[in-house]
Design a protein around this motif. Structure first.
Motif, PDB file in Angstrom:
ATOM      1  N   ASN A 183       0.826  -1.213   0.000  1.00 25.25           N
ATOM      2  CA  ASN A 183       0.000   0.000   0.000  1.00 25.25           C
ATOM      3  C   ASN A 183       0.859   1.261   0.000  1.00 25.25           C
ATOM      4  OD1 ASN A 183      -2.495  -1.345   0.007  1.00 25.25           O
ATOM      5  ND2 ASN A 183      -2.325  -1.708   2.207  1.00 25.25           N
ATOM      6  N   SER A 200       3.617   3.792  -2.231  1.00 27.38           N
ATOM      7  CA  SER A 200       3.909   4.164  -3.619  1.00 27.38           C
ATOM      8  C   SER A 200       5.214   3.528  -4.104  1.00 27.38           C
ATOM      9  CB  SER A 200       4.014   5.688  -3.748  1.00 27.38           C
ATOM     10  OG  SER A 200       5.223   6.145  -3.160  1.00 27.38           O
ATOM     11  N   ASP A 230       3.233   0.967 -10.335  1.00 20.89           N
ATOM     12  CA  ASP A 230       1.983   1.468  -9.748  1.00 20.89           C
ATOM     13  C   ASP A 230       0.935   0.368  -9.754  1.00 20.89           C
ATOM     14  OD1 ASP A 230       2.432   4.236  -9.127  1.00 20.89           O
ATOM     15  OD2 ASP A 230       2.471   4.639 -11.279  1.00 20.89           O
ATOM     16  N   ASP A 256      -4.699   0.889  -7.011  1.00 22.96           N
ATOM     17  CA  ASP A 256      -5.246   1.500  -5.797  1.00 22.96           C
ATOM     18  C   ASP A 256      -4.275   2.456  -5.108  1.00 22.96           C
ATOM     19  OD1 ASP A 256      -3.433  -0.275  -4.842  1.00 22.96           O
ATOM     20  OD2 ASP A 256      -4.852  -1.451  -3.660  1.00 22.96           O
ATOM     21  N   GLY A 257      -3.212   2.850  -5.787  1.00 25.83           N
ATOM     22  CA  GLY A 257      -2.292   3.836  -5.224  1.00 25.83           C
ATOM     23  C   GLY A 257      -1.067   3.246  -4.559  1.00 25.83           C
TER      24      GLY A 257
END
Length: 155
Positions: free
Chosen positions: A13, A15, A102, A105-106
């Motif tokens: 979760n 980046s 990526d 969902d971020g």
């Protein structure tokens, strides 16, 4: 000598930019905070870029990685484990390619390819490398948890 390739993926979760920095370019600052087994990581040859040798020191040994490729814009790293207990008496070197992409969902997906270059006619199977893979995946997950808990790190 044989070459045996294995592929792994890990979803986080965090980046791609932050995970890349934490695991690749700023690992000397981050990983000793994440894992109590890592005493420190030092660059013993070069400036940290391509061609550099980085040594990871543990309480009971060390390992050396050579940086073979580094793309800080597309978050791709290639490096070779050239020295350390993980090589044992069956493996000459391990080449890694890590891509941080990526996710929808971020967060990011870490795609890892490992090429094990064995000595002589040794044949490796996936179960032969599972302990090391599990240890690495645990480190990557712990790093993601650390980054989530410390949003200013590698920002």
């Amino acid at each position: 000598m044989g070459v045996f390739s294995f592929f792994h993926e890990l979803k986080t979760n965090v980046s791609p930019k932050r995970m890349f920095k934490a695991l690749i370019t700023d690992n000397h600052d981050v990983l000793p905070k994440v894992s109590p087994s890592i005493k420190n990581i030092e660059t013993v040859q070069g400036d940290g870029g391509v061609g550099s040798i980085k040594q990871t020191n543990f309480g009971d040994g060390s390992m050396k990685n050579r940086v073979d490729f580094l793309d800080t814009e597309n978050y791709v790293s290639k490096f070779t484990l050239i020295e350390g207990d993980a090589l044992g008496d069956k493996i000459e070197k391990i080449f890694y390619e890590m891509k941080f992409e990526d996710s929808k969902d971020g967060g990011c997906v870490i795609k890892i390819k490992s090429d094990y270059h064995t000595k002589g006619d040794v044949v490796l199977k996936e179960e032969d490398i599972n302990a090391g893979k599990d240890q690495a995946m645990g480190l990557y997950k712990a790093c993601a948890d650390y980054l989530i808990a410390n949003p200013h790190v590698c920002a």
